[in-house]
Design a protein around this motif. Structure first.
Motif, PDB file in Angstrom:
ATOM      1  N   PRO A  15       0.820  -1.209   0.000  1.00 13.89           N
ATOM      2  CA  PRO A  15       0.000   0.000   0.000  1.00 13.89           C
ATOM      3  C   PRO A  15       0.856   1.262   0.000  1.00 13.89           C
ATOM      4  O   PRO A  15       1.992   1.253   0.442  1.00 13.89           O
ATOM      5  CB  PRO A  15      -0.808  -0.120   1.293  1.00 13.89           C
ATOM      6  N   ALA A  16       0.270   2.326  -0.458  1.00 16.57           N
ATOM      7  CA  ALA A  16       0.988   3.600  -0.559  1.00 16.57           C
ATOM      8  C   ALA A  16       1.228   4.217   0.812  1.00 16.57           C
ATOM      9  O   ALA A  16       0.420   4.085   1.711  1.00 16.57           O
ATOM     10  CB  ALA A  16       0.200   4.573  -1.432  1.00 16.57           C
ATOM     11  N   SER A  21       2.824  12.354   5.412  1.00 13.38           N
ATOM     12  CA  SER A  21       3.862  13.275   4.998  1.00 13.38           C
ATOM     13  C   SER A  21       5.102  13.009   5.842  1.00 13.38           C
ATOM     14  O   SER A  21       5.023  12.961   7.060  1.00 13.38           O
ATOM     15  CB  SER A  21       3.396  14.716   5.202  1.00 13.38           C
ATOM     16  N   PHE A  22       6.218  12.820   5.183  1.00 18.18           N
ATOM     17  CA  PHE A  22       7.470  12.563   5.889  1.00 18.18           C
ATOM     18  C   PHE A  22       8.416  13.727   5.640  1.00 18.18           C
ATOM     19  O   PHE A  22       8.803  13.994   4.514  1.00 18.18           O
ATOM     20  CB  PHE A  22       8.094  11.250   5.419  1.00 18.18           C
ATOM     21  N   ASP A  33      10.750  17.667   2.556  1.00 13.57           N
ATOM     22  CA  ASP A  33       9.466  16.987   2.617  1.00 13.57           C
ATOM     23  C   ASP A  33       9.383  16.036   1.429  1.00 13.57           C
ATOM     24  O   ASP A  33       9.450  16.479   0.281  1.00 13.57           O
ATOM     25  CB  ASP A  33       8.336  18.021   2.578  1.00 13.57           C
ATOM     26  N   LEU A  34       9.246  14.745   1.705  1.00 21.29           N
ATOM     27  CA  LEU A  34       9.132  13.787   0.604  1.00 21.29           C
ATOM     28  C   LEU A  34       7.956  14.122  -0.306  1.00 21.29           C
ATOM     29  O   LEU A  34       7.985  13.810  -1.494  1.00 21.29           O
ATOM     30  CB  LEU A  34       8.999  12.360   1.133  1.00 21.29           C
ATOM     31  N   THR A 123       7.567   3.785  10.067  1.00 20.66           N
ATOM     32  CA  THR A 123       6.410   3.349   9.294  1.00 20.66           C
ATOM     33  C   THR A 123       6.764   2.155   8.417  1.00 20.66           C
ATOM     34  O   THR A 123       5.973   1.204   8.299  1.00 20.66           O
ATOM     35  CB  THR A 123       5.855   4.517   8.446  1.00 20.66           C
ATOM     36  N   LEU A 124       7.936   2.176   7.817  1.00 16.95           N
ATOM     37  CA  LEU A 124       8.374   1.014   7.026  1.00 16.95           C
ATOM     38  C   LEU A 124       8.434  -0.241   7.890  1.00 16.95           C
ATOM     39  O   LEU A 124       7.992  -1.319   7.471  1.00 16.95           O
ATOM     40  CB  LEU A 124       9.759   1.266   6.413  1.00 16.95           C
TER      41      LEU A 124
END
Length: 171
Positions: A15-16, A21-22, A33-34, A123-124
């Motif tokens: 999933p995305a 926002s990272f 900001d990615l 998160t990963l």
């Protein structure tokens, strides 16, 4: 061709992360900001200046120079989680400029493992069960924010698997 199908299958299966926002502290001051690169592939690499894999900076810069005109972003994330980084962001920045002539974007020294890991890496770990096992682990974020692929330290930046994965997303 099998590598391409594997990468595409991986993109579909994961999933995305785009909904989140990272933001990283930039080694140049300010933030990165990615989200500013939405719609572009981003290769995120945890790095260290005193590691046996540090020469991979050359390959990361080559990759960046070769594919940036087509949209690729290579983001170096210096980390001292494996006790192989210099003492400050300023020292890292100077080292990378002098030794490798780096022009790619770079964060300040950032935690990539454990409870204090940056939100991107936490998160990963929580959603994908993946975290860097050493320096110079690579994460390819697809243009839609999904995680397209991950590679360990021994996979060189200009290797066939990384290039094949990146080329599937270039404009």
């Amino acid at each position: 061709m099998n590598a391409l199908l594997t990468v595409l299958a991986t993109v579909v299966a994961l999933p995305a992360l785009a909904a989140q926002s990272f933001t990283f502290d930039s080694i140049d001051g300010g933030t990165i900001d990615l989200g500013q690169w939405k719609g572009q592939p981003v290769l995120v690499v945890n790095t260290a200046s005193k590691c046996g894999f540090t020469r991979q900076y050359n390959g990361l810069q080559d990759l960046y120079e070769r594919y940036a005109p087509q949209g690729l972003v290579v983001l170096a994330v210096p980390s001292n989680d494996f006790k192989q980084e210099l003492a400050s962001g300023d020292q890292v920045k100077e080292f990378c400029a002098v030794a490798f002539d780096l022009t790619l974007p770079m964060t300040d020294i950032t935690k990539v493992r454990g409870a204090q890991a940056h939100d991107f890496y936490r998160t990963l770990r929580e959603t994908k069960g993946w975290e860097p096992q050493w320096n110079f682990n690579k994460v390819l974020v697809a243009p839609d924010g999904s995680i397209a692929a991950t590679w360990g330290s021994t996979t060189r930046p200009m290797s066939r698997p990384i290039i094949a994965a990146i080329e599937t997303f270039l404009q």
